[in-house]
Design an enzyme around this catalytic site. Structure first.
Site, short mmCIF file in Angstrom:
data_model
loop_
_atom_site.label_atom_id
_atom_site.label_comp_id
_atom_site.label_asym_id
_atom_site.label_seq_id
_atom_site.Cartn_x
_atom_site.Cartn_y
_atom_site.Cartn_z
N CYS A 381 13.23 -20.36 -45.96
CA CYS A 381 14.51 -20.64 -46.93
C CYS A 381 14.58 -19.56 -47.94
O CYS A 381 15.27 -18.63 -47.46
CB CYS A 381 14.19 -21.88 -47.50
SG CYS A 381 15.57 -22.97 -48.18
N HIS A 507 13.00 -25.66 -43.18
CA HIS A 507 11.50 -25.83 -43.29
C HIS A 507 10.93 -26.13 -42.32
O HIS A 507 10.51 -27.48 -42.15
CB HIS A 507 11.37 -26.63 -44.54
CG HIS A 507 11.99 -26.15 -45.83
ND1 HIS A 507 10.92 -25.35 -46.67
CD2 HIS A 507 13.13 -25.97 -46.63
CE1 HIS A 507 11.99 -24.82 -47.92
NE2 HIS A 507 13.06 -25.43 -47.70
N GLU A 509 7.75 -26.06 -41.81
CA GLU A 509 6.61 -26.68 -42.23
C GLU A 509 6.39 -28.36 -42.30
O GLU A 509 5.10 -28.80 -42.01
CB GLU A 509 5.95 -25.90 -43.71
CG GLU A 509 6.66 -26.53 -45.05
CD GLU A 509 8.24 -25.75 -45.19
OE1 GLU A 509 8.74 -25.45 -44.22
OE2 GLU A 509 8.17 -25.59 -46.15
N1 GLN Z 1 16.58 -21.33 -54.07
C1 GLN Z 1 17.28 -21.27 -52.87
C2 GLN Z 1 18.53 -22.13 -52.43
O1 GLN Z 1 18.72 -23.21 -53.18
C3 GLN Z 1 16.26 -21.56 -51.84
C4 GLN Z 1 15.87 -22.96 -51.73
C5 GLN Z 1 14.39 -23.13 -51.02
O2 GLN Z 1 13.86 -22.17 -50.61
N2 GLN Z 1 14.11 -24.14 -50.60
O3 GLN Z 1 19.16 -21.97 -51.52
#
Ligand code: GLN
Length: 536
Positions: A381, A507, A509
């Site tokens: 992310c 994600h 994970e």
């Molecule tokens: N802050 C970034 C976004 O909102 C990444 C979010 C995250 O890593 N979960 O896109």
């Protein structure tokens, strides 16, 4: 008839109620029962989405995009309980719903009160969480008995236990047996904790005592005498130096599942705990270690990146590797003149998700280090966004390239908001959330990991790889490794001329299990291991 088990905790927090509830779920599944796990969180937030990872640990995301307490992560790792918004109940949701109903006039002029309206709302949600297949619903009540906040949940549990009738609902209470100077184990806090439960009208049927070591028969008898709990229903969750995933087996040896089945009036049946035994064999068979640097900004609290750390451990099980976690606060890299002093002995780098500008400079240093030194890299992310910004700055030479989350004024907003996110004012529940499909290009590391193009993983973010720069990025060699099915969003990137570097907007994970590591984590650790020579 459906059965219920209410898991509460006493004495203090962080005793591992979530792990105990999940382990019980795993044992009942081992006996062929279908389990539904529910978490009640007594805080006033509607969900965990707006909470800082410093305060409450990571925000776990379900397939349907619920932003929940990290205990739901334990439930998914230990059991097969389907999890959705319905499995995470907070005081905030309960009050929001009751107040909405009151405004709609649905209480027909009655005075709206904690009992029965709030407790009825809690009960309805607990009952609604189960599916027709569910045999046992395990409800974990967050907080500690005696807290003001948890009273309505305990009262709802008391009512449900009474209404379900004998043998259909149980109370499992987790307490602490502390060791005082001289090594003596003390049962008094447990006695008081059970008294607090009795004051709420609940007599625990089963006690699980957290203790540094297994308790002697005498101590368990003493606890039983003071608490009205049968002596064979006093269990011990003693400290293990292996892994929390051994706890189902530890409970099994003490016959927790047998006692639960008996008290619930379920006929005894064969226990199949093979997956857990195989996992422990894999644990013991690991050889050779690698050092993985996790570069983030919430490094003080282990729970802040809970699922990431667990997924690394699962990948270690699957690849026979002891994964040493090196938690690197990105601000240390920002302050340091010599990144090699911090990153020099790291075999692989992982940049996890995160929000806000603070710490991103250090993450960019780590990403550049991984790219230039050909160290295996997994960006999740924010970690993928960092990978893209680093490429834009250092390869394309766009020195001020950035995400508009961090710099509105940048002339190269390589990561930016989607059109439909620009005017959003509310922070809660408005991100791109939950599971969706991504299509991996053949020949990429991602495709190799999943062994297919169609991937289903969970998202939690607002900002995206900007399509305006897609061509320039691809022409300069950055591999756009996955897209949404319609091709409108970039889901993953990989560095060219590099042994293994993957950044994903989702994600992986969240879906990793001890019995089945997430494919990307598994291949990341395999790559780290082969690069580090596999020894340690
Ligand atoms: N802050 C970034 C976004 O909102 C990444 C979010 C995250 O890593 N979960 O896109």
């Amino acid at each position: 008839m459906r059965k219920y088990i209410f898991v509460s905790g006493g004495v203090c927090s962080s005793l591992g109620k979530g792990v105990a509830a999940s382990s019980l779920g795993a044992l009942l599944e081992g006996r062929g029962l279908s389990v539904c796990m529910v978490k009640c969180d007594p805080y006033l937030n509607v969900d965990a989405g707006t909470m800082s990872p410093y305060q409450h640990g990571e925000v776990f995301v379900t397939d349907d995009g619920a932003e929940t307490d990290l205990d739901l992560g334990n439930y998914e790792r230990f059991t097969h309980s389907p999890l959705s918004k319905a499995n995470s109940i907070t005081t905030g949701q309960i009050y929001e719903s009751v107040i909405r109903k009151e405004r709609e006039g649905r209480y027909l002029g009655r005075c709206v009160q904690v009992i029965p309206h709030i407790t009825d709302e809690i009960k309805e949600r607990i009952l609604a969480a189960a599916s027709p297949e569910t045999d046992v619903t395990i409800v974990e009540i967050g907080g500690t008995v005696g807290d003001i906040e948890s009273i309505p949940f305990l009262e709802a549990a008391r009512q449900l236990i009474t209404e379900s009738g004998r043998g259909n609902a149980l109370s499992v209470h987790l307490t602490l047996i502390p060791e005082v100077a001289g090594g003596e184990l003390k049962t008094k806090p447990t006695q008081h904790s059970v008294k607090s439960m009795q004051e709420q009208g609940i007599q625990p049927d089963i006690l699980v005592c957290r203790a540094p070591v297994m308790l002697e028969e005498d101590t368990r008898r003493k606890i039983s005498l003071f608490t009205n709990v049968d002596p064979d229903a006093v269990f011990v969750s003693y400290d293990v130096n292996t892994t929390v995933y051994e706890i189902p087996l530890i409970f099994y040896k003490q016959k927790l599942d047998q006692v639960v089945l008996k008290k619930l009036g379920v006929e005894s049946r064969h226990a199949d705990l093979r997956p857990w035994k195989i996992m422990m064999e894999k644990f013991a068979a690991r050889h050779g270690s690698v050092r993985v640097g996790i570069v983030g900004k919430y490094m003080d609290l282990h729970d802040s990146y809970k699922s990431v750390y667990e997924a690394l451990f699962h990948a270690g099980l699957e690849t026979g590797t002891i994964v040493e976690l090196c938690k690197i606060d990105s601000s240390r890299l920002e302050e340091s003149e010599k990144p090699e002093e911090i990153l020099g002995n790291i075999d692989g780098i992982l940049i996890p998700g995160g929000f806000g500008q603070r710490g991103t400079k250090g993450m960019l240093i780590a990403a550049a280090w991984a790219r230039e030194h050909k160290i295996a890299y997994l960006g999740i992310c924010l970690g993928m966004q960092i990978m893209v910004i680093e490429w834009a700055r250092n390869v394309l030479g766009w020195n001020d390239a950035d995400s508009t989350e961090f710099n509105h004024e940048t002339t190269h907003p390589v990561i930016s908001l989607l059109e439909d996110q620009v005017n959003i004012k509310d922070y809660g529940g408005t991100m791109r959330l939950g599971q969706s499909e991504s299509c991996a290009k053949t020949g990429t590391h991602i495709f190799t990991a999943y062994k297919k193009s169609n991937i289903h993983e969970r998202h939690r973010h607002r900002y995206e790889f900007s399509n305006q720069y897609r061509d320039a990025m691809a022409e300069s060699g950055l591999n756009i490794a996955a897209l949404t099915p319609a091709g409108d969003l970039v889901e993953a990137a990989e560095w060219p001329d590099h042994p293994w570097a993957v950044g994903v907007q989702f994600h992986p994970e969240f879906k990793s299990k001890p019995t089945e590591a997430a494919p990307l984590f598994r291949d990341f650790i395999a790559a780290v291991r082969s690069q580090s020579g596999g020894a340690g």
